[in-house]
Design a protein around this motif. Structure first.
Motif, mmCIF file in Angstrom:
data_model
loop_
_atom_site.group_PDB
_atom_site.id
_atom_site.type_symbol
_atom_site.label_atom_id
_atom_site.label_comp_id
_atom_site.label_asym_id
_atom_site.label_seq_id
_atom_site.Cartn_x
_atom_site.Cartn_y
_atom_site.Cartn_z
ATOM 1 N N LEU A 4 0.852 -1.182 0.000
ATOM 2 C CA LEU A 4 0.000 0.000 0.000
ATOM 3 C C LEU A 4 0.891 1.235 0.000
ATOM 4 O O LEU A 4 1.908 1.271 0.681
ATOM 5 C CB LEU A 4 -0.878 0.007 1.247
ATOM 6 C CG LEU A 4 -1.779 -1.208 1.435
ATOM 7 C CD1 LEU A 4 -2.463 -1.130 2.786
ATOM 8 C CD2 LEU A 4 -2.816 -1.285 0.325
ATOM 9 N N VAL A 74 -8.589 -3.835 0.557
ATOM 10 C CA VAL A 74 -8.242 -4.084 1.957
ATOM 11 C C VAL A 74 -9.498 -4.086 2.814
ATOM 12 O O VAL A 74 -9.696 -4.960 3.677
ATOM 13 C CB VAL A 74 -7.242 -3.025 2.476
ATOM 14 C CG1 VAL A 74 -7.033 -3.161 3.975
ATOM 15 C CG2 VAL A 74 -5.911 -3.166 1.749
ATOM 16 N N HIS B 76 -0.954 -6.878 3.608
ATOM 17 C CA HIS B 76 -0.265 -5.670 4.055
ATOM 18 C C HIS B 76 -1.209 -4.775 4.859
ATOM 19 O O HIS B 76 -0.826 -4.198 5.878
ATOM 20 C CB HIS B 76 0.297 -4.914 2.840
ATOM 21 C CG HIS B 76 1.127 -3.730 3.218
ATOM 22 N ND1 HIS B 76 1.214 -2.605 2.454
ATOM 23 C CD2 HIS B 76 1.902 -3.495 4.295
ATOM 24 C CE1 HIS B 76 1.985 -1.722 3.049
ATOM 25 N NE2 HIS B 76 2.431 -2.244 4.161
ATOM 26 N N GLY B 77 -2.463 -4.677 4.392
ATOM 27 C CA GLY B 77 -3.459 -3.865 5.105
ATOM 28 C C GLY B 77 -3.705 -4.385 6.504
ATOM 29 O O GLY B 77 -3.699 -3.629 7.481
ATOM 30 N N THR B 80 -0.810 -3.672 8.660
ATOM 31 C CA THR B 80 -0.777 -2.265 9.067
ATOM 32 C C THR B 80 -1.717 -2.009 10.237
ATOM 33 O O THR B 80 -1.344 -1.378 11.225
ATOM 34 C CB THR B 80 -1.156 -1.364 7.883
ATOM 35 O OG1 THR B 80 -0.286 -1.645 6.796
ATOM 36 C CG2 THR B 80 -1.049 0.101 8.258
ATOM 37 N N VAL B 84 -0.594 -0.899 14.086
ATOM 38 C CA VAL B 84 -1.252 0.247 14.720
ATOM 39 C C VAL B 84 -1.837 -0.174 16.076
ATOM 40 O O VAL B 84 -1.624 0.491 17.096
ATOM 41 C CB VAL B 84 -2.353 0.816 13.791
ATOM 42 C CG1 VAL B 84 -3.305 1.702 14.560
ATOM 43 C CG2 VAL B 84 -1.716 1.586 12.639
ATOM 44 N N ALA B 201 7.554 13.861 4.407
ATOM 45 C CA ALA B 201 6.770 12.869 3.688
ATOM 46 C C ALA B 201 6.403 13.437 2.337
ATOM 47 O O ALA B 201 6.008 14.590 2.231
ATOM 48 C CB ALA B 201 5.510 12.547 4.471
ATOM 49 N N PRO B 202 6.545 12.639 1.333
ATOM 50 C CA PRO B 202 6.252 13.153 0.005
ATOM 51 C C PRO B 202 4.739 13.235 -0.214
ATOM 52 O O PRO B 202 3.973 12.503 0.394
ATOM 53 C CB PRO B 202 6.854 12.089 -0.911
ATOM 54 C CG PRO B 202 6.828 10.822 -0.100
ATOM 55 C CD PRO B 202 6.807 11.203 1.345
ATOM 56 N N GLU B 263 -0.363 9.668 9.995
ATOM 57 C CA GLU B 263 0.054 9.263 8.657
ATOM 58 C C GLU B 263 -0.080 10.454 7.701
ATOM 59 O O GLU B 263 0.765 10.695 6.849
ATOM 60 C CB GLU B 263 -0.812 8.084 8.179
ATOM 61 C CG GLU B 263 -0.384 7.461 6.875
ATOM 62 C CD GLU B 263 0.812 6.510 7.008
ATOM 63 O OE1 GLU B 263 1.028 5.983 8.104
ATOM 64 O OE2 GLU B 263 1.521 6.336 5.999
ATOM 65 N N GLY B 266 2.574 13.045 8.028
ATOM 66 C CA GLY B 266 3.801 12.679 7.347
ATOM 67 C C GLY B 266 4.738 11.876 8.216
ATOM 68 O O GLY B 266 5.804 11.470 7.782
ATOM 69 N N LEU B 312 8.526 -12.513 6.368
ATOM 70 C CA LEU B 312 8.117 -12.971 5.044
ATOM 71 C C LEU B 312 8.599 -12.036 3.942
ATOM 72 O O LEU B 312 9.008 -12.453 2.858
ATOM 73 C CB LEU B 312 6.584 -13.006 5.048
ATOM 74 C CG LEU B 312 5.835 -13.848 4.036
ATOM 75 C CD1 LEU B 312 6.233 -15.294 4.192
ATOM 76 C CD2 LEU B 312 4.338 -13.689 4.262
ATOM 77 N N ARG B 313 8.531 -10.738 4.212
ATOM 78 C CA ARG B 313 8.797 -9.740 3.192
ATOM 79 C C ARG B 313 10.274 -9.531 2.919
ATOM 80 O O ARG B 313 10.666 -9.181 1.819
ATOM 81 C CB ARG B 313 8.222 -8.387 3.610
ATOM 82 C CG ARG B 313 6.761 -8.288 3.390
ATOM 83 C CD ARG B 313 6.231 -6.964 3.897
ATOM 84 N NE ARG B 313 4.833 -6.924 3.548
ATOM 85 C CZ ARG B 313 4.376 -6.466 2.397
ATOM 86 N NH1 ARG B 313 5.191 -5.952 1.524
ATOM 87 N NH2 ARG B 313 3.093 -6.499 2.120
ATOM 88 N N GLN B 377 11.191 1.718 5.426
ATOM 89 C CA GLN B 377 10.148 2.162 4.503
ATOM 90 C C GLN B 377 10.327 3.623 4.104
ATOM 91 O O GLN B 377 9.977 4.018 2.995
ATOM 92 C CB GLN B 377 8.762 1.962 5.131
ATOM 93 C CG GLN B 377 8.370 0.502 5.187
ATOM 94 C CD GLN B 377 7.122 0.265 6.021
ATOM 95 O OE1 GLN B 377 6.513 1.212 6.515
ATOM 96 N NE2 GLN B 377 6.758 -0.984 6.180
#
Lengths: 566, 566
Positions: A4, A74, B76-77, B80, B84, B201-202, B263, B266, B312-313, B377
């Motif tokens: 994501l 999701v 992934h969701g 996440t 959190v 943060a972009p 989030e 940023g 895993l990742r 990340q």
């Protein structure tokens, strides 16, 4: 690996937060009106969907609940895990031993409660398929079978909650209704699973025969060998793995595995989770704490998200048809109420109780909604009939409680804090003697009673003089009946120094509860006295009460830490 | 709307089931070896990842854990949401009042425990950036700041668990360590949040200044007004919404909202959840049940899934560099152990205890791993350094318990069931008199003791004759010291009829526990006697013990329903 984006993560978290907050709030409002939470949760989803929030703020809606892209996937994924765990919990509530204990009556009631609604549903679908929303090109036989099944199931959670509210859960009547609902659910879901198997899942290249066989085989396996295995495994896990994490992890991963398995077989994931739930819930070794942890988390996180998502995805306003919905409600009620009542009458249940059983089992609740959703996803029914089924599920659940209450003349269980007048909570009594304390509390409560302070005070003092109301361990409950009072009123005062209330044990009263009841109180006063004595029996709780500073904190304390009502 | 296909749903459920089962099992094995569960969970992910399961069964691996597509996004969701909620729980464990109570010592220890590791980390990164894995083109200053911060944080959960295992949690020593760890965590995370804010943060077009300002502002707001508001809201929710669903829904949606907010600012979602956790955990009105429900579900569902996904990742095998990893471990331990020990010495703590404080606070655990992941990340560090940080986090956590234990000479808390010999559990004693019962139990336990039955029996009977071991309420605890025994042994027999053990209250003994200890038992016998009496004090539990049919069930019952060890 696919992942994501920063923006996706934000949208996922924000949409989950909004859905959860709005759904829980609406669910609470529904509970306030004595309705099942699922009613509020679905309405919340509708309000947040295209026809509500989306019409008012189309841009914000499109940003928060996009119709495609990673966040949508999701949300669907979390909703799927949610419904799987919801059915795990539903399965855990199924107690197979209840059925055997209730014997012939339960068997008759549940049998009639399946056969008659099924027959009426099936017949109606055969006679007037178009009126009932048969989609063009759909198979009429399969459609009829589905409608019959959809009308035959019950909603165990709604029924159990209603019985608890009316203090009927642990009675013979309550256990009979629960047993019948369990059988209806088990049989109904099995038929529906077979139906899904029969229409065949695309893509796995299995023949219908195989799918049906595997469905039956899996159910038989889980309910016999699986049940035995779970019952043997639980004590081992409790003895040798971390508590409660070991058992929780086992239960949840087992549910996920069997969910994946039934999804692979070609019926839906929820069946596997439901079967695992039954096997787990049936074990004498499953501790209440494990059940409660899963149940609480699912009920306050996954279930609201799942039901709100339904409201979000489907346009309930556009697909709502008054005639169709009323027709479905009519057929549903006719079949279930008559069927169950008839079953109860056959086994000799008195008429009044038989009707109560009928209306009790009539509630369809969340179960019907999930079943309808699966049928919609499988292409068995269209959105119009789905919306009508949801409408029917909610209406039958809404009627359930009031109908049983009315027929049996039961009143809801109330606790003394339900009648507490916030202004009559006095955290620091200034008076130090019995007469003055009563006077102080009466002054605080009189405005709410709409009565003259002197009148109230005299009544309470007169009663006090006939016999002291000081109980043991620092508790006193002065009380009186007040002519013309509309409803009971409760006041509560705390005294650190203590006030002599002439108790047997000589202890001064530190918690003084004042009860005013209407003249014709039909036993309310006695019940309140008993409830107070029982609620405040625990010394630890009494100490905590003494440190409370306002009425809200008192209410919070009693609701969260006192033993549940008798 | 976009939705998961039938196949996607199956893959999502199956991969979640496999991840959860393997991660929980490995976590349990780690706990067995007195290591933090996160160690096993990450190893489980590595085993299921490309270098383990993927190398052995590439096709099955690609089907179950695809590297792209909807199931990957859903995983992934859920991961996440998991991290959190994990930070929400971590925040709830932060008790600000502990810090104030510990005062100057805690302040000194935590300050030195931040400044020195930060300085060493920063210095090392300045002196040998390439050796420490600075990626080409990365900013050396930001990198140095990050490394300093990464070495300064602690892992509250690991530390708390270690202290509990060693029965040190409620001591002054324990509270000091906890307070220092809380400060280190709070300060460390805040610095890291600022660091993330600074690198910008972009995509949101906010200037660095704004992001930093908003981060500080949000933290200040949540920890003051937010805390006050939460403390006011909780009693209201407990009083007026369903219990415990109302509070749970509120806590979870609040965490999601603030996660989305941070989030958006940023910095990362976990900060918002962590702040909400601190505000919630600090309220005196948060009930233990609410905390426990969230904590249990997160620890047994979300956390294992999240940590296994990390394994895993990321290809831990390919990115593991021995030299870099050892260097990071060395710098991390040097900074933290020396810093904390120095801080403790300055305030006058004895040397031995100071070292124990240093090694206690040295554990980095899950917190470091999450922080490293966020840095990875955000592009702050590369995979090589990330893997080294994970290695360091695990190693420091693994050393923590044994080091503190060794330095302070503490032994782990053991309960009598830990010494139970399964073959010496006799669910139905056939004997009916004291002497015979002792003989029956001795025969059952003698093989495990590696001693002659007659010898054991004589020792127990001699002790019994000096004074009866029948306690009140049907409990008897015959016992003896046996020369040459390696470790304590416990046997347990049940007698429905009861056996006269000459108790004060005249009650016949129904539960008879036999204890054998080594001759030089260093107080073990006395502790076991006390533990048995305390554990079996509750009459309800004693009744349940009487109905147990094997040793596993007994162990399960004691571990799940008896009060926790004193």
């Amino acid at each position: 690996m696919d992942r994501l984006s920063h923006h996706d993560v934000m949208i996922v978290l924000l949409s989950l937060g909004v859905l959860l907050l709005v759904a829980r709030t609406a669910g609470e409002l529904a509970r306030r009106l004595n309705q099942p939470a699922v009613l509020g949760e679905i309405l919340a989803g509708i309000a947040l969907g295209a026809t509500g929030f989306g019409r008012l703020f189309p841009n914000a809606h499109a940003a928060l609940f996009p119709s495609s892209g990673p966040p949508t996937l999701v949300l669907h994924g979390i909703g799927t895990v949610g419904v799987v765990l919801f059915l795990l919990v539903a399965g855990m509530e199924v107690d197979l031993s209840t059925i055997w204990r209730q014997g012939r009556t339960a068997a008759t009631v549940s049998l009639m409660g399946i056969v008659i609604p099924f027959g009426i549903g099936w017949g109606a679908a055969q006679v007037m398929p178009e009126l009932l929303g048969l989609e063009p090109g759909a198979d009429r036989w399969v459609f009829s079978l589905f409608l019959g099944t959809a009308l035959a199931i019950s909603a165990l959670p709604v029924i159990a909650r209603t019985l608890m509210d009316l203090d009927l859960y642990r009675t013979d009547f309550g256990m009979l209704v629960i047993a019948a609902a369990i059988v209806d659910d088990l049989v109904g879901w099995m038929i529906f699973a077979l139906l899904l198997a029969m229409i065949g899942a695309p893509g796995h290249g299995m023949s219908v025969g195989w799918t049906v066989l595997m469905t039956l085989g899996l159910a038989a396996f889980v309910l016999t060998i699986g049940r035995w295995g779970v019952n043997r495994t639980l004590p081992w896990l409790q003895a040798h793995t971390s508590w409660p994490g070991g058992v929780l992890g086992f239960a949840l991963s087992l549910a996920l595995f069997f969910a994946a398995l039934t999804e692979w077989i070609g019926i839906h994931a929820v069946f596997g989770a439901f079967l695992v739930g039954v096997a787990l819930g049936d074990s004498v070794h499953l501790r209440e704490q494990t059940r409660a942890t899963i149940e609480r988390f699912v009920a306050s996180f996954f279930a609201p998200l799942f039901f709100a998502t339904i409201g979000l995805r489907i346009d309930f306003i556009r697909n709502f048809e008054v005639f169709l919905s009323l027709l479905v409600v009519l057929i549903a009620c006719a079949g279930k109420v008559l069927g169950c009542a008839l079953g109860a009458r056959i086994t000799g249940t008195p008429a009044r109780e038989a009707w109560a059983i009928g209306f009790g089992l009539n509630a369809r609740g969340a179960m019907e909604i999930i079943l309808g959703l699966l049928a919609l996803q499988a292409g068995l029914i269209g959105e119009r009939l789905f919306v009508s089924l949801v409408f029917m599920a909610l209406i039958t659940s809404v009627i359930c409680g009031p109908a049983v209450q009315k027929i049996l003349g039961r009143r809801r269980v109330r606790r003394f804090v339900d009648y507490l007048v916030p202004k009559a909570f006095v955290p620091r009594l200034v008076s130090t003697d019995r007469r003055e304390v009563i006077s102080e509390l009466c002054r605080a409560i009189a405005p709410a009673a709409g009565r003259d302070t002197a009148l109230v005070e005299d009544a309470v003092w007169n009663r006090e003089q006939t016999m002291s109301t000081g109980l043991e361990q620092g508790l006193a409950i002065p009380h009186a009946r007040i002519p013309g009072l509309a409803a009971p009123l409760v006041g509560l005062g705390l005294s650190f120094g203590g006030v002599d209330f002439d108790a047997y044990d000589g202890e001064p009263a530190r918690i003084i509860v004042l009860i005013l009841t209407p003249e014709d109180d039909r036993g309310v006063q006695v019940n309140l006295l008993a409830d107070i004595a029982r609620t405040l029996k625990d010394p630890e709780l009494r100490t905590k009460v003494l440190h409370v500073t306002n009425a809200t904190e008192l209410l919070a304390l009693i609701r969260t830490e006192a033993p549940p009502p008798a």
